[in-house]
Design an enzyme around this catalytic site. Structure first.
Site, PDB file in Angstrom:
ATOM      1  CE  LYS A 122      -4.543  -1.437   0.928  1.00 29.40           C
ATOM      2  NZ  LYS A 122      -5.848  -1.228   1.489  1.00 29.40           N
ATOM      3  CE  LYS A 204      -6.967  -7.478  -1.964  1.00 25.33           C
ATOM      4  NZ  LYS A 204      -7.675  -7.559  -0.728  1.00 25.33           N
ATOM      5  CE  LYS A 207     -14.017  -2.680  -0.061  1.00 23.80           C
ATOM      6  NZ  LYS A 207     -12.806  -2.773   0.735  1.00 23.80           N
TER       7      LYS A 207
HETATM    8  N1  AQP Z   1     -10.365 -10.137  -4.484  1.00 20.80           N
HETATM    9  C1  AQP Z   1     -10.781 -10.718  -3.369  1.00 20.80           C
HETATM   10  N2  AQP Z   1     -11.071 -12.037  -3.365  1.00 20.80           N
HETATM   11  C2  AQP Z   1     -11.500 -12.628  -2.220  1.00 20.80           C
HETATM   12  N3  AQP Z   1     -11.687 -11.980  -1.040  1.00 20.80           N
HETATM   13  C3  AQP Z   1     -11.420 -10.668  -1.008  1.00 20.80           C
HETATM   14  N4  AQP Z   1     -11.493  -9.748  -0.019  1.00 20.80           N
HETATM   15  C4  AQP Z   1     -11.111  -8.550  -0.520  1.00 20.80           C
HETATM   16  N5  AQP Z   1     -10.784  -8.660  -1.815  1.00 20.80           N
HETATM   17  C5  AQP Z   1     -10.960  -9.968  -2.157  1.00 20.80           C
HETATM   18  C6  AQP Z   1     -11.947 -10.012   1.339  1.00 20.80           C
HETATM   19  O1  AQP Z   1     -12.985  -9.087   1.646  1.00 20.80           O
HETATM   20  C7  AQP Z   1     -12.980  -8.814   3.058  1.00 20.80           C
HETATM   21  C8  AQP Z   1     -13.121  -7.347   3.307  1.00 20.80           C
HETATM   22  O2  AQP Z   1     -11.989  -6.691   2.746  1.00 20.80           O
HETATM   23  P1  AQP Z   1     -11.632  -5.229   3.186  1.00 20.80           P
HETATM   24  O3  AQP Z   1     -12.569  -4.291   2.563  1.00 20.80           O
HETATM   25  O4  AQP Z   1     -11.583  -5.122   4.663  1.00 20.80           O
HETATM   26  O5  AQP Z   1     -10.153  -4.986   2.705  1.00 20.80           O
HETATM   27  P2  AQP Z   1      -9.334  -5.452   1.466  1.00 20.80           P
HETATM   28  O6  AQP Z   1      -8.965  -6.890   1.574  1.00 20.80           O
HETATM   29  O7  AQP Z   1      -8.182  -4.487   1.359  1.00 20.80           O
HETATM   30  O8  AQP Z   1     -10.361  -5.280   0.249  1.00 20.80           O
HETATM   31  P3  AQP Z   1     -10.165  -4.459  -1.073  1.00 20.80           P
HETATM   32  O9  AQP Z   1     -11.409  -4.604  -1.859  1.00 20.80           O
HETATM   33  O10 AQP Z   1      -8.875  -4.810  -1.742  1.00 20.80           O
HETATM   34  O11 AQP Z   1     -10.109  -2.980  -0.502  1.00 20.80           O
HETATM   35  P4  AQP Z   1      -9.054  -1.851  -0.806  1.00 20.80           P
HETATM   36  O12 AQP Z   1      -9.065  -1.709  -2.311  1.00 20.80           O
HETATM   37  O13 AQP Z   1      -9.594  -0.638  -0.120  1.00 20.80           O
HETATM   38  O14 AQP Z   1      -7.747  -2.281  -0.259  1.00 20.80           O
HETATM   39  C9  AQP Z   1     -11.679  -9.407   3.615  1.00 20.80           C
HETATM   40  O15 AQP Z   1     -11.998 -10.611   4.308  1.00 20.80           O
HETATM   41  C10 AQP Z   1     -10.854  -9.705   2.386  1.00 20.80           C
HETATM   42  O16 AQP Z   1      -9.976 -10.814   2.579  1.00 20.80           O
END
Ligand code: AQP
Length: 340
Positions: A122, A204, A207
Site C-alpha cells: 500500500k 486481486k 474496490k
Molecule cells: N479479491 C478478493 N477475493 C476474495 N476476497 C477478497 N477480499 C477482498 N478482496 C478480495 C476479502 O474481503 C474482506 C473485506 O476486505 P476489506 O474491505 O476489509 O479490505 P481489502 O482486503 O483491502 O479489500 P479491497 O477490496 O482490496 O479494498 P481496498 O481496495 O480498499 O484495499 C476481507 O476478508 C478480504 O480478505
C-alpha cells in the site's frame, strides 16, 4: 421431584469480521467474504463491523466516504445478516477501538510492523501518503479482534500475516500481565475464493482499483457486468480449462464455480469445444443472478435512512458493552486510574 436436568447452554464461539468502506464492495469482497458471513452468523456469535477507521489510511473524499459507510452498512443487511442476532456496527462509533489500538501500539515493535507486506504494497501504491496510520493498521486490526475476545477470525491469504501479529500482541500482553485476551484462531472457510482483477488477473480484485474495468461492484447493473466480463483479459489458447499460464480463465472459472457450485472438471467438460465468448456469457449470467437478490435488498435498505441509523445505534451500544469491558480490564492491568 423431577430428576430431569437441562443441559447447560453451550456458548457459541465468537467470530469477528470487518469490511472497509474504502469503495463500493466488489464481487471479490462478496465471494471471498460477505457471502460466507451469513452462514457463519447462523453458526457462531457474529460481530461484523464497517471498518471506517481503517479506510482513512488512504485519503477519502468526505462526501463519498460518508455515502460508502452507509452503503456498506446497508449491504451487511442485504446479505442477510440479522441485527437482532449479530452485532453489526460502525467501527468509529465504538471509541474503544481507537483507545485499545493506542495502548497496543506501545506493546508492538517497530520491526514487527516493518515486515508487513500489505504496508509495503500500500505504501508503494500511495507513495504520496505513507502515513503512520497505514503503518500501524495491523495494530488497529488487533484491537478490533481482541476487544471482542474473538475466538475465530475468517481470513484470506492477504490477512494471515495481520492475524499472526494480533496473536503475538495478545500473547505478549497476556505474558507481561496475566491472561487478558483470547488468542484468536484463523477461520479458513471451505471455499477460499480469491477473485482476481478482470484486467490484471495476477492481482486481486480490489474496490480501490483506479480502473473500474478490473472489478465488478456488487451494485453494477446487469449490462455493466456483462460488458466487464466480456472485456476480461484471457489468453489466445481458446480452451476452457484450469491450468498454468491461464490466469484470466482460471479467475473466470473460479468466479463461475463460486456462483454455480460446479467444480472445475465439470466446467471444463461443459465448455469443451466452445469458445471463450460462450463461456464469458455464461459467467456473466451466473454473476448477474448471484448479485441480483443482494442488489434488490440493498436498494430497500439504503432508501431507509432511519432504519440504518437505528441499526447502527443499537449495534454500537451492543458492541461497546463487550469492548468497554475488555478495555477496562486492559487499563486496570497497565495501571491506569480508571474513570468512575
Ligand atoms: N479479491 C478478493 N477475493 C476474495 N476476497 C477478497 N477480499 C477482498 N478482496 C478480495 C476479502 O474481503 C474482506 C473485506 O476486505 P476489506 O474491505 O476489509 O479490505 P481489502 O482486503 O483491502 O479489500 P479491497 O477490496 O482490496 O479494498 P481496498 O481496495 O480498499 O484495499 C476481507 O476478508 C478480504 O480478505
Amino acid at each position: 421431584m423431577s430428576t430431569e436436568t437441562t443441559a447447560p447452554a453451550v456458548q457459541k464461539k465468537r467470530i469477528l469480521s470487518c469490511i472497509q468502506p474504502s469503495g463500493i464492495p466488489t464481487l471479490g469482497n462478496y465471494l471471498g467474504a460477505l457471502k460466507n458471513w451469513k452462514k457463519l452468523a447462523d453458526t457462531f456469535d457474529g460481530t461484523f463491523a464497517v471498518a471506517d477507521l481503517h479506510a482513512i489510511t488512504v485519503r477519502q473524499d468526505p462526501a463519498t466516504f460518508r455515502k460508502q459507510i452507509n452503503q456498506v452498512l446497508a449491504l451487511l443487511l442485504a446479505i442477510g445478516l440479522d441485527p437482532d442476532e449479530s452485532t453489526i456496527f460502525i467501527q468509529s462509533h465504538v471509541p474503544a477501538h481507537a483507545q485499545l489500538a493506542w495502548i497496543l501500539n506501545c506493546y508492538t515493535q517497530f520491526g514487527e510492523m516493518s515486515r508487513m507486506t500489505q504496508f509495503k504494497d500500500k505504501s508503494a501504491a500511495h507513495a504520496d501518503n505513507v502515513n503512520v496510520g497505514l503503518f500501524a493498521y495491523p495494530v488497529l486490526m488487533a484491537a478490533d479482534i481482541l476487544l471482542y475476545q474473538a475466538d475465530l477470525v475468517p481470513v484470506g491469504a492477504d490477512q494471515k500475516q495481520h492475524l499472526e501479529i494480533a496473536r503475538d500482541i495478545a500473547n505478549r500482553f497476556n505474558t507481561i500481565y496475566s491472561p487478558t485476551f483470547t488468542i484468536p484462531e484463523p477461520y479458513i472457510g471451505k471455499q477460499g475464493a480469491r477473485v482476481m482483477s478482470l484486467q490484471a488477473p495476477n492481482k486481486k480484485m480490489s474496490k480501490s482499483d483506479p480502473n473500474p474495468k478490473g472489478y465488478i461492484s456488487v451494485f453494477d447493473e446487469p449490462n455493466v457486468i456483462v460488458k466487464k466480463i466480456k472485456s476480461a483479459v484471457t489468453d489466445c489458447d481458446g480452451k476452457v480449462f484450469y491450468g498454468e499460464g491461464k490466469d484470466g480463465i482460471n479467475n473466470l472459472m473460479g468466479i463461475y464455480s463460486c456462483c454455480t457450485g460446479l467444480d472445475y472438471d465439470r466446467i471444463a467438460h461443459d465448455f469443451d469445444g466452445k469458445g471463450y465468448g460462450e463461456f464469458k456469457a455464461a459467467v456473466a449470467d451466473a454473476v448477474v443472478e448471484e448479485l441480483r437478490p443482494v442488489r434488490e435488498r440493498f436498494a430497500q435498505y439504503i432508501a431507509d435512512k432511519g432504519y440504518l441509523e437505528e441499526v447502527a445505534a443499537k449495534g454500537a451500544a451492543r458492541a461497546a458493552r463487550v469492548a468497554d469491558r475488555t478495555l477496562m480490564k486492559v487499563m486496570k492491568k497497565v495501571g491506569f486510574v480508571l474513570p468512575k
